[in-house]
Design a protein around this motif. Structure first.
Motif, PDB file in Angstrom:
ATOM      1  N   LEU A  76       0.927  -1.085   0.114  1.00 31.87           N
ATOM      2  CA  LEU A  76      -0.022  -0.078  -0.035  1.00 31.87           C
ATOM      3  C   LEU A  76       0.977   1.253   0.121  1.00 31.87           C
ATOM      4  O   LEU A  76       1.895   1.195   0.817  1.00 31.87           O
ATOM      5  N   VAL A  77       0.690   2.035  -1.027  1.00 34.81           N
ATOM      6  CA  VAL A  77       1.509   3.352  -1.201  1.00 34.81           C
ATOM      7  C   VAL A  77       0.837   4.348  -0.841  1.00 34.81           C
ATOM      8  O   VAL A  77      -0.321   4.608  -1.410  1.00 34.81           O
ATOM      9  N   ASP A  96       5.965  13.294   0.324  1.00 34.53           N
ATOM     10  CA  ASP A  96       6.511  12.107   1.111  1.00 34.53           C
ATOM     11  C   ASP A  96       5.720  11.029   0.632  1.00 34.53           C
ATOM     12  O   ASP A  96       4.638  10.996   0.525  1.00 34.53           O
ATOM     13  N   VAL A  97       6.517   9.769   0.168  1.00 29.93           N
ATOM     14  CA  VAL A  97       5.815   8.731  -0.241  1.00 29.93           C
ATOM     15  C   VAL A  97       6.360   7.697   0.804  1.00 29.93           C
ATOM     16  O   VAL A  97       7.440   7.244   1.293  1.00 29.93           O
ATOM     17  N   GLN A  98       5.348   6.825   1.185  1.00 30.65           N
ATOM     18  CA  GLN A  98       5.407   5.912   2.067  1.00 30.65           C
ATOM     19  C   GLN A  98       4.740   4.561   1.641  1.00 30.65           C
ATOM     20  O   GLN A  98       3.821   4.598   1.171  1.00 30.65           O
ATOM     21  N   GLN A 105       1.009  -3.362   8.241  1.00 26.21           N
ATOM     22  CA  GLN A 105       1.006  -1.965   8.190  1.00 26.21           C
ATOM     23  C   GLN A 105       2.402  -1.505   8.866  1.00 26.21           C
ATOM     24  O   GLN A 105       2.534  -0.486   9.489  1.00 26.21           O
ATOM     25  N   ASP A 106       3.585  -1.703   8.448  1.00 24.78           N
ATOM     26  CA  ASP A 106       4.724  -1.559   8.804  1.00 24.78           C
ATOM     27  C   ASP A 106       5.218  -0.284   7.669  1.00 24.78           C
ATOM     28  O   ASP A 106       6.273  -0.441   6.875  1.00 24.78           O
ATOM     29  N   LYS A 107       4.619   0.907   7.931  1.00 22.38           N
ATOM     30  CA  LYS A 107       4.914   2.012   7.009  1.00 22.38           C
ATOM     31  C   LYS A 107       6.254   2.673   7.064  1.00 22.38           C
ATOM     32  O   LYS A 107       6.754   2.652   8.351  1.00 22.38           O
ATOM     33  N   ARG A 108       6.878   2.792   5.931  1.00 30.27           N
ATOM     34  CA  ARG A 108       8.274   3.167   5.933  1.00 30.27           C
ATOM     35  C   ARG A 108       8.329   4.389   4.908  1.00 30.27           C
ATOM     36  O   ARG A 108       7.784   4.201   3.731  1.00 30.27           O
ATOM     37  N   LEU A 109       9.187   5.359   5.053  1.00 32.92           N
ATOM     38  CA  LEU A 109       9.471   6.565   3.961  1.00 32.92           C
ATOM     39  C   LEU A 109      10.186   5.666   2.830  1.00 32.92           C
ATOM     40  O   LEU A 109      11.118   5.057   3.176  1.00 32.92           O
ATOM     41  N   THR A 110       9.782   5.863   1.701  1.00 31.88           N
ATOM     42  CA  THR A 110      10.353   5.250   0.462  1.00 31.88           C
ATOM     43  C   THR A 110      11.068   6.367  -0.585  1.00 31.88           C
ATOM     44  O   THR A 110      11.989   6.261  -1.116  1.00 31.88           O
TER      45      THR A 110
END
Length: 171
Positions: A76-77, A96-98, A105-110
């Motif tokens: 999920l982006v 910001d793209v996460q 649901q381990d959201k991280r900045l990409t």
């Protein structure tokens, strides 16, 4: 794709678009390719600047793009866009793209970048936009950062012009 917006007075200053990374977005290495991410960035910048200005907007500049971490198929982006500076006809949009695995649901900045959008009228001529005035210390710093980046882009532009002139004289 969904849109989750908040408002700043009557103008919407920020929004988030959400996408599911699909197999068609993947490069030969098995990760979402940069072109797909850049397309999502441009879509979010347009939606944010149009919501802020109430006008059709065009991309004038996209820079400082940092690909920090890969995005995988099925992730999920979330592409978050926020107005951080306004000129007379332009808006600087921080993006910001996460990404996250929807199951964990381990959201991280990409990815992170700045996009400058310009509002235009029916004839395609630049058109004025509402001024954004920062009120919090964080927003004041974002605006000051946008101004510093603008000055750096001017210097880079001057260097590029000199480079192009030097290249043309050698040809």
């Amino acid at each position: 794709m969904t849109d989750s917006s908040s408002s700043d007075s009557k103008n919407k200053r920020e929004l988030t678009l959400r996408f599911l990374a699909e197999p068609g977005d993947v490069n030969f290495g098995g990760k979402v390719h940069g072109g797909a991410v850049m397309k999502w960035i441009d879509l979010a910048a347009y939606a944010c600047s149009a919501a802020w200005s109430g006008k059709y907007c065009i991309t004038a500049y996209a820079g400082g793009i940092r690909f920090v971490a890969p995005i995988l198929v099925g992730h999920l982006v979330e592409v978050s866009a926020k107005v951080v500076y306004t000129g007379r006809t332009s808006m600087h949009i921080a993006i910001d793209v996460q990404a996250s695995n929807p199951r964990t649901q381990d959201k991280r900045l990409t990815t992170h970048c700045i996009v400058i959008m310009v509002a235009v009228d029916e004839l395609g001529k630049p058109s004025s936009v509402p001024e954004w005035v920062p009120t919090t210390p964080e927003d004041i710093e974002l605006r000051e950062s946008a101004i510093r980046l603008m000055k750096m882009r001017e210097q880079i532009g001057e260097e590029m012009e000199a480079h192009v002139k030097a290249f043309k004289t050698k040809s």
